[in-house]
Design a protein around this motif. Sequence first.
Motif, PDB file in Angstrom:
ATOM      1  N   VAL A   1       1.226  -1.124   0.257  1.00  9.87           N
ATOM      2  CA  VAL A   1       0.131  -0.009  -0.253  1.00  9.87           C
ATOM      3  C   VAL A   1       0.417   1.232  -0.055  1.00  9.87           C
ATOM      4  CG1 VAL A   1      -1.565   1.692   1.219  1.00  9.87           C
ATOM      5  CG2 VAL A   1      -1.854  -1.218   1.111  1.00  9.87           C
ATOM      6  N   PHE A   2       1.957   1.101   0.632  1.00 13.84           N
ATOM      7  CA  PHE A   2       2.757   2.446   0.771  1.00 13.84           C
ATOM      8  C   PHE A   2       3.141   2.924  -0.536  1.00 13.84           C
ATOM      9  CE2 PHE A   2       2.900   1.259   5.304  1.00 13.84           C
ATOM     10  CZ  PHE A   2       1.489   1.620   5.355  1.00 13.84           C
ATOM     11  N   GLN A   3       3.973   1.466  -0.994  1.00 12.56           N
ATOM     12  CA  GLN A   3       4.323   1.364  -2.332  1.00 12.56           C
ATOM     13  C   GLN A   3       3.543   2.237  -3.346  1.00 12.56           C
ATOM     14  OE1 GLN A   3       8.173   1.596  -2.349  1.00 12.56           O
ATOM     15  NE2 GLN A   3       8.919  -0.294  -1.724  1.00 12.56           N
ATOM     16  N   LYS A   4       2.297   1.204  -3.300  1.00 13.14           N
ATOM     17  CA  LYS A   4       1.609   2.041  -4.320  1.00 13.14           C
ATOM     18  C   LYS A   4       1.002   3.458  -3.884  1.00 13.14           C
ATOM     19  CE  LYS A   4      -2.968   1.286  -5.520  1.00 13.14           C
ATOM     20  NZ  LYS A   4      -4.617   0.637  -5.901  1.00 13.14           N
ATOM     21  N   VAL A   5       1.015   4.387  -3.011  1.00 16.24           N
ATOM     22  CA  VAL A   5       0.936   5.316  -2.675  1.00 16.24           C
ATOM     23  C   VAL A   5       2.615   6.523  -3.217  1.00 16.24           C
ATOM     24  CG1 VAL A   5       1.169   7.186  -1.127  1.00 16.24           C
ATOM     25  CG2 VAL A   5      -0.096   5.729  -0.823  1.00 16.24           C
TER      26      VAL A   5
END
Length: 400
Positions: free
Chosen positions: A56-60
Motif C-alpha cells: 500500500v505504501f509503495q503504491k502511494v
Amino acid sequence: MKLRALILALGLLATMPLVPAWACNDPHADASEADATLQQGYDLDKQGAYGDAEKVFQKVLSSFPQNRKAQYFLANTLWQDNRLADARREWELLYREQSDDEYGIDASDWLKDYGKEAPGATVETLMAATAGFADGVFAQARFKDPTSIAVGPGDTLYVADTGNHRLRRISPDGTVSTLVGGNAPGYADGPIAKARLTAPRGLAIDPVQNVYFLDENRVRFVTRYGLVGTLAGAAEAASRDGDWQTARFDHPTAIAVDKKGNVYVAEGKVPAIRVISPNGDTHLLAGGQSKGYADGQGEAAEFAGITDLEWLPDGNLLVLDAGNARLRELTPKGEVSTLSHCPEHGFTDGALARANFGLLAGAAVDPDGRIFLADAGNHAVRMAAQGWVTTLAGGEAAGA
C-alpha cells in the motif's frame, strides 16, 4: 566482482563536484488523496500484515513520490517486520531529504538507537595511493587518472589507465600488470610490446576475449593473442558512417560489444549511438541529429551526454544519459525509451519515478538485472532494482 570494480571506479571519481538536492515532485501535492490510502496501509500494519501494508505504501509513493508520511509509514513497517537493512535505507532517505521536520527528527532518533543494528553496505578499499605508475601487488601498484573498468574471464579486471596511456590488468589475487601501452602517448598497432596508445578510455570485452577501447577518435582492440589493431576511426573528429577505412567518430565516450561481435559506440559532440559490425561497417543506430531529450526510434531519439553503455539481461542496452540525469534503454533495433524520469540532477532515492542522480559516471549490471551506479556527483554508489533506487555507500560529501 562487478560491484567491487564499480566501487573502485567511484573512488577514482570522488573529486567530482557536489550536486545540490532537488525534488521531482511537490511533497504536499494531493496529500488528502493519499491519506485515505495510507490509512488502509496503517490498519494493515497494526494487524501485523506487514507485506500488504508495504504494498500500500509503495503504491502511494509511486503516485506521490515525495509524500513523506508514506515514506515514514513504510520505514516503520519495514522495522516492525524486522527488515532492519531495508528500514535503515528508508530512515536515511527521510533524514537526508529533510532533517528538521517531524519525520526527519524521528528518522534521526531511529538511526541513533537502531542504526548500528541495521546492516548497511560495506566498502572495501582495494588500493589507495598517489597518482603514478607501478605494476605489482595492490600496495605497490599506482595508476594515473584511470577512467574505465571491465571484468574479463576469471574475474580479471581490466583498467583503462588513461593518464599513463596504458591498459592494465588486476588479477583475482590483486596483482597489477600492464597489458599494453607505454610512458608517452602515441598511436601504433601491432604486437603489444610495440603498440602505443593515447589516453585510452572505455572498455568492453567480447566472448572471445578481445578487449575493445577508445583512443582519441578511434575504436581499437587487443586480441587474446597480444595483437593491437584499429577497428574503425582516425585521429580526426568527424561523424560519418562507412567501412573500417572511411567511418569516423566524433569524441566517442562509451563502448559496448554484443555476443555476435557488434561494437556499440556512443559519441559525445552530438550524442549518438553507432554500431560497428564484425566486418568493420559502421551505421547510426540512435540519436545524432541534435543534443536534447527525446525517446523514439533511430534519429528521432535525442541524448544530452552519454557516459556508459551496459548490457541488460533482456539483451537491450542500458544508456547512462548523464546530460539528462536519466537512465535510458536502447533496443538492438534502435528504439530508445526512458527508465528513470526525473529531468534534473539531484540526490533522491525511491521509486524510479522520483529518484534522481548527480553525475552518472559508470554502471554495472548483474545477471538479475540490478543496476549498480557510480554517481560521482553525489560521491555515492547507488542501485536501481525492481523499480526502486537506493544508495549503497557514500553520499553527498566527498571523503576517504
